[in-house]
Structures are given as C-alpha cells and as structure tokens.
Motif scaffolding. Structure first.
Motif, PDB file in Angstrom:
ATOM      1  N   LEU A 182       1.000  -1.235  -0.084  1.00 11.88           N
ATOM      2  CA  LEU A 182       0.150  -0.137   0.071  1.00 11.88           C
ATOM      3  C   LEU A 182       0.870   1.245  -0.054  1.00 11.88           C
ATOM      4  O   LEU A 182       1.967   1.408   0.554  1.00 11.88           O
ATOM      5  N   PRO A 183       0.273   2.348  -0.637  1.00 14.28           N
ATOM      6  CA  PRO A 183       1.200   3.549  -0.551  1.00 14.28           C
ATOM      7  C   PRO A 183       0.968   4.409   0.725  1.00 14.28           C
ATOM      8  O   PRO A 183      -0.414   4.384   1.178  1.00 14.28           O
ATOM      9  N   LEU A 195       3.071   6.134   9.628  1.00 12.49           N
ATOM     10  CA  LEU A 195       2.787   6.181   8.186  1.00 12.49           C
ATOM     11  C   LEU A 195       1.125   6.274   8.182  1.00 12.49           C
ATOM     12  O   LEU A 195       0.531   5.593   9.006  1.00 12.49           O
ATOM     13  N   VAL A 196       0.745   7.338   7.378  1.00 11.94           N
ATOM     14  CA  VAL A 196      -0.535   7.449   7.231  1.00 11.94           C
ATOM     15  C   VAL A 196      -0.972   7.243   5.632  1.00 11.94           C
ATOM     16  O   VAL A 196      -0.288   7.335   4.724  1.00 11.94           O
ATOM     17  N   ASN A 197      -2.358   6.751   5.616  1.00  8.70           N
ATOM     18  CA  ASN A 197      -2.907   6.790   4.243  1.00  8.70           C
ATOM     19  C   ASN A 197      -3.974   7.610   4.045  1.00  8.70           C
ATOM     20  O   ASN A 197      -5.150   7.342   4.786  1.00  8.70           O
ATOM     21  N   PRO A 198      -3.828   8.861   3.656  1.00 11.29           N
ATOM     22  CA  PRO A 198      -4.960   9.933   3.883  1.00 11.29           C
ATOM     23  C   PRO A 198      -6.329   9.435   3.216  1.00 11.29           C
ATOM     24  O   PRO A 198      -7.360  10.019   3.752  1.00 11.29           O
ATOM     25  N   VAL A 199      -6.263   8.706   2.269  1.00 16.21           N
ATOM     26  CA  VAL A 199      -7.754   8.365   1.634  1.00 16.21           C
ATOM     27  C   VAL A 199      -8.313   7.295   2.335  1.00 16.21           C
ATOM     28  O   VAL A 199      -9.644   7.270   2.616  1.00 16.21           O
ATOM     29  N   ALA A 200      -7.726   6.255   2.577  1.00 13.20           N
ATOM     30  CA  ALA A 200      -8.314   5.199   3.311  1.00 13.20           C
ATOM     31  C   ALA A 200      -8.337   5.322   4.793  1.00 13.20           C
ATOM     32  O   ALA A 200      -8.973   4.517   5.428  1.00 13.20           O
ATOM     33  N   ASN A 201      -7.811   6.469   5.329  1.00 16.69           N
ATOM     34  CA  ASN A 201      -7.961   6.854   6.580  1.00 16.69           C
ATOM     35  C   ASN A 201      -7.157   5.848   7.757  1.00 16.69           C
ATOM     36  O   ASN A 201      -7.669   5.265   8.643  1.00 16.69           O
ATOM     37  N   PRO A 227      -8.279   3.302  -3.986  1.00 16.27           N
ATOM     38  CA  PRO A 227      -9.412   3.605  -5.014  1.00 16.27           C
ATOM     39  C   PRO A 227     -10.661   3.759  -4.127  1.00 16.27           C
ATOM     40  O   PRO A 227     -11.539   4.099  -4.805  1.00 16.27           O
ATOM     41  N   CYS A 228     -10.962   3.611  -2.911  1.00 14.33           N
ATOM     42  CA  CYS A 228     -11.943   4.249  -2.316  1.00 14.33           C
ATOM     43  C   CYS A 228     -11.888   4.664  -0.863  1.00 14.33           C
ATOM     44  O   CYS A 228     -11.004   4.371  -0.183  1.00 14.33           O
ATOM     45  N   ARG A 229     -12.694   5.215  -0.175  1.00 10.82           N
ATOM     46  CA  ARG A 229     -13.130   5.472   1.187  1.00 10.82           C
ATOM     47  C   ARG A 229     -14.109   4.710   1.647  1.00 10.82           C
ATOM     48  O   ARG A 229     -14.925   3.872   1.164  1.00 10.82           O
ATOM     49  N   GLN A 230     -14.143   4.803   3.033  1.00 11.39           N
ATOM     50  CA  GLN A 230     -15.121   4.200   3.804  1.00 11.39           C
ATOM     51  C   GLN A 230     -16.573   4.673   3.563  1.00 11.39           C
ATOM     52  O   GLN A 230     -16.735   5.659   3.348  1.00 11.39           O
ATOM     53  N   ASP A 231     -17.606   3.564   3.259  1.00 15.31           N
ATOM     54  CA  ASP A 231     -19.116   4.053   2.934  1.00 15.31           C
ATOM     55  C   ASP A 231     -19.125   4.097   1.343  1.00 15.31           C
ATOM     56  O   ASP A 231     -20.213   4.832   0.928  1.00 15.31           O
ATOM     57  N   SER A 273      -9.607  -4.480  -9.211  1.00 17.26           N
ATOM     58  CA  SER A 273      -9.504  -3.069  -9.704  1.00 17.26           C
ATOM     59  C   SER A 273     -10.946  -2.597  -9.580  1.00 17.26           C
ATOM     60  O   SER A 273     -11.859  -2.468 -10.240  1.00 17.26           O
ATOM     61  N   PRO A 274     -11.093  -2.187  -8.330  1.00 17.99           N
ATOM     62  CA  PRO A 274     -12.763  -1.883  -7.895  1.00 17.99           C
ATOM     63  C   PRO A 274     -12.928  -0.330  -8.733  1.00 17.99           C
ATOM     64  O   PRO A 274     -11.947   0.467  -8.545  1.00 17.99           O
ATOM     65  N   GLN A 275     -14.017  -0.385  -9.089  1.00 18.93           N
ATOM     66  CA  GLN A 275     -14.552   0.742  -9.765  1.00 18.93           C
ATOM     67  C   GLN A 275     -15.476   1.433  -8.813  1.00 18.93           C
ATOM     68  O   GLN A 275     -16.437   1.032  -8.189  1.00 18.93           O
ATOM     69  N   ASN A 276     -15.023   2.691  -8.344  1.00 22.33           N
ATOM     70  CA  ASN A 276     -15.736   3.557  -7.323  1.00 22.33           C
ATOM     71  C   ASN A 276     -16.756   4.321  -8.045  1.00 22.33           C
ATOM     72  O   ASN A 276     -16.782   5.338  -8.814  1.00 22.33           O
ATOM     73  N   LEU A 277     -18.101   4.082  -7.363  1.00 21.95           N
ATOM     74  CA  LEU A 277     -19.211   4.678  -7.817  1.00 21.95           C
ATOM     75  C   LEU A 277     -19.470   5.984  -7.124  1.00 21.95           C
ATOM     76  O   LEU A 277     -20.570   6.906  -7.524  1.00 21.95           O
ATOM     77  N   SER A 278     -18.791   6.435  -6.218  1.00 15.16           N
ATOM     78  CA  SER A 278     -19.249   7.426  -5.174  1.00 15.16           C
ATOM     79  C   SER A 278     -19.101   8.672  -5.972  1.00 15.16           C
ATOM     80  O   SER A 278     -19.912   9.532  -5.553  1.00 15.16           O
ATOM     81  N   PRO A 279     -17.997   9.145  -6.416  1.00 14.13           N
ATOM     82  CA  PRO A 279     -17.947  10.265  -6.993  1.00 14.13           C
ATOM     83  C   PRO A 279     -19.031  10.780  -7.991  1.00 14.13           C
ATOM     84  O   PRO A 279     -19.793  11.746  -7.985  1.00 14.13           O
ATOM     85  N   SER A 280     -19.112   9.844  -9.115  1.00 18.08           N
ATOM     86  CA  SER A 280     -20.483   9.890 -10.110  1.00 18.08           C
ATOM     87  C   SER A 280     -20.101   8.656 -10.819  1.00 18.08           C
ATOM     88  O   SER A 280     -18.977   8.069 -10.925  1.00 18.08           O
ATOM     89  N   PHE A 281     -21.160   8.153 -11.870  1.00 15.37           N
ATOM     90  CA  PHE A 281     -20.936   6.965 -12.511  1.00 15.37           C
ATOM     91  C   PHE A 281     -21.734   7.053 -13.732  1.00 15.37           C
ATOM     92  O   PHE A 281     -22.652   8.190 -13.954  1.00 15.37           O
TER      93      PHE A 281
END
Length: 391
Positions: A182-183, A195-201, A227-231, A273-281
């Motif tokens: 993980l980055p 170490l922190v991952n700002p997106v995955a919290n 690729p995503c956040r919680q929720d 390769s998860p496709q994140n629907l939360s921004p828009s789709f």
C-alpha cells in the motif's frame, strides 16, 4: 614363701592392669565429654530456613546488594535527568515540536539519546569501580565489551537508521513510500515512524528498522492513495457490487444489497480493480430499433427518446442526481439499428446502480411502445437457389 611371692606378683600385675583400664576409661570419658560439647554447639548453632534466608539476604544487601542498588539508583537518576532535559528541549528549543523538524533539531535529539544510553551503561560501571567491588566491575566490563562487539557487527545497519532518524536517508518525512503493498505518506520519522494513508484513513506505527531498505519519493496531489473510502460503493472486476464498510492494511469488507458481507484481503481487493461509484458513474444502455425506421434513427428518434427518458427520470425522482443525459445513434447492427443511452448520475445513487440500469431499459421499451417503434429480434438470412424436383 614361694607361694606368697607368686601371689604378690599376681596382685601387682592385676593392679597395673586395673590402673591401665582406669586411665583408658578416663580418656574415653574425656573424649565423650568433648564430643558431647561439640554436639551441643552444633545443635545450638542450627537455625530455621527463614532465619537462614534472612541472614543471607541481610549479608547480601549489606555488601554486594547495596552496590547493585546504588547502580540502579544511578541508572534511574540518568533516566530522570534525560526525561527532564527532553521536556526542556521540547518546550524551549524552537521547532522541536514541529511535524517536520530541521536537521539541527534532529541532530540535537540524536546526541541526547546517545548520551543517555552511554551514561546508563557507564554509570553502574563507575559505581562498582568507586566501591572497589572488582567482581561486579569485571562483569560490567565484560558486558560492555559484549555490547561493543555486537555494535561492531550491526554498525552498518545502525548507521542507516541514524541517517533515517536525521531525515537524510532513503526515506524522508512528507514523502510517499510503498509498505506492505500500500502507498503511505511518511508523517513522522522517529524511533517508531508514523505512516498514514490519507484516503483510506489508515495509520500505523512501525519501527525505524523496517524502513531501512525502502525508498520514498515526493508525491503529487493528483496521485491516488486508495481506490475508495469507507462508505463508498464499488464494483469489482468480477461484477461484485457493495458498500465499503471497513478498510484496514490487511482486510477490506463490503456489504452487498440485502446485507451479505464480503471480506477480501487488501491485496486481492486491489487486484480486482474496484470501480468507485461514489464520485459519479455512467450507465450505457443499448436500444435496437427496426431498419424500417432507418431515416428517423439518426435524426428525430434520438431527440424524442432523450426527452422521454428525461421526463421519466423527473417523474421517478432522480432528476436532482442526474448529471448528464445523452442519446446517440451507435451502430447499424445485423438485425437492428442500435441507439445508446448514456446517463451520468451522482455517486449518492451508487446503491441503485442496477435498479437504474433496469429503469433505463424499461423507459426505452415504454418509449418504443408509445411511439410505435418496432424492436426487432435477431434474424437469420439464408441465401442460395431452390432446385425443382426432377431437375
């Protein structure tokens, strides 16, 4: 006369024998008395186990144990002074509490730590030397030689750790490093690094030794961290769709519609390769119409279908979440003329992804029924010549 002389000789012999036995008896009585005195002395000197232990501990603490306690007190004093001086530096030294500290501040802290360790090692040795306890002094010298020998073997690795601690090594604060697949952003470098991952919290603390063989680099704002956040709602390569309810460095948990829970190892989740629907789709659905409508299929029918679908979206309450809607001619297929409906929705409708797909298909069929557009079925064309019987 002769008989009387013999009797006198016998009596004298018997008297001499009696005198010898009396002396022997006296000697044995003396030995017995001495042995009895020795036995009484031994019995009187016997003590209980508890009394013997107390006596031994008393003797120990009065001598060598006292020196050990003095050595421990010296170590405690060094640790206390080190803590106080560290608190003073963090309070009065400018920049000591900053997240990204300067090289000078780091060097001062490193010298402080090394000096503390040196005094902890040399303090007890000095105490043993001053009290002239050469046994403990020799043991401490042997221990010191063993420590120096170990440091000689591990010096190259410790040198890399010192470079990291001073923030001049291969991994630096504020940069991006890949750790366990993980980055991570290197938030702080110390004996234990953050170490922190700002997106995955995500946040974890690792010893500085784990970063010795790694390399970090500056990161750009546009670089992805996860690729995503919680929720968020995601769709995986295998078609699995779910809401992300938990993210850790080891596991990612999804909840599907209906409540089924799926758990993936983080590496397997990323490999899908998860496709994140939360921004828009975007939804793309195809509608095939008859070749009899060939002339209208590229002009009026797309506009009519666009208006019809837009009206139905408003009627069913999805208008506020609609970002864009387009209807275009797509393809002259074998048995139909295909139109494509492209609808972009906000991510808050990610949980209704499949429902919206079905709704668009339903709206397309309703539009065809209302406007009399024929939806053809696949056809097979056979070519050849018929041979009459008898020919």
């Amino acid at each position: 006369m002769n008989r009387e002389g013999k009797n006198k000789s016998l009596v004298k012999s018997l008297q001499d024998t009696i005198e010898g036995w009396k002396k022997q008896q006296a000697f044995m009585q003396s030995e017995l008395h001495a042995a009895q005195l020795e036995l009484d002395k031994l019995v009187s000197s016997e003590t209980s186990i508890a009394e013997a232990s107390q006596s031994y501990l008393k003797s120990f603490f009065q001598k060598r144990g006292l020196y050990l306690i003095e050595a421990l007190l010296v170590v405690a004093a060094v640790v206390l002074l080190s803590r106080l001086s560290y608190a003073g530096m963090s309070k009065y030294l400018p920049g000591f509490r900053r997240r990204h500290r300067s090289f000078r501040v780091r060097l001062i802290e490193l010298i402080h730590r090394l000096l503390t360790v040196l005094l902890i090692v040399l303090g007890p040795t000095t105490v043993f030397y001053l009290v002239e306890d050469w046994v403990l002094f020799s043991l401490s010298i042997l221990l010191l030689i063993g420590i120096l020998w170990t440091l000689r073997q591990a010096l190259p690795r410790y040198w890399h750790q010192i470079q990291l601690f001073l923030n001049i090594g291969s991994v630096r604060e504020g940069e991006r490093v890949v750790f366990q697949g993980l980055p991570w952003n290197v938030q702080q470098i110390n004996l234990f690094c953050t170490l922190v991952n700002p997106v995955a919290n995500l946040k974890q603390r690792v010893p500085i030794n784990d970063l010795v063989d790694m390399r970090s680099r500056p990161s750009e704002k546009s670089e992805p961290w996860f690729p995503c956040r919680q929720d968020d709602w995601v769709i995986l390569n295998d078609g699995t769709r779910g809401k992300v309810t938990g993210i850790s460095p080891e596991m990612v948990q999804l909840v599907q519609r209906g409540g089924a829970i799926l758990t993936y190892q983080t590496s397997d989740f990323l490999a899908n390769s998860p496709q994140n629907l939360s921004p828009s789709f975007r939804l793309k659905e195809t509608l095939g119409i008859s070749y009899a409508l060939q002339k209208e299929s590229t002009s009026t029918i797309p506009d009519i279908l666009h208006q019809y679908i837009l009206k139905r979206i408003e009627q069913e309450g999805y208008a506020e979440q609609l970002v864009n809607l387009r209807v275009e001619f797509a393809l002259a297929n074998n048995s139909s003329l295909d139109l494509v409906v492209m609808a972009d929705f906000k991510g808050e409708l990610g949980d209704l992804y499949n429902r919206l797909r079905r709704a668009i298909q339903r709206w397309c069929v309703d539009a065809c029924s209302e406007n009399g557009w024929e939806i053809p079925f696949p056809q097979m064309t056979l070519s050849g010549s018929l041979v009459k019987p008898g020919q």
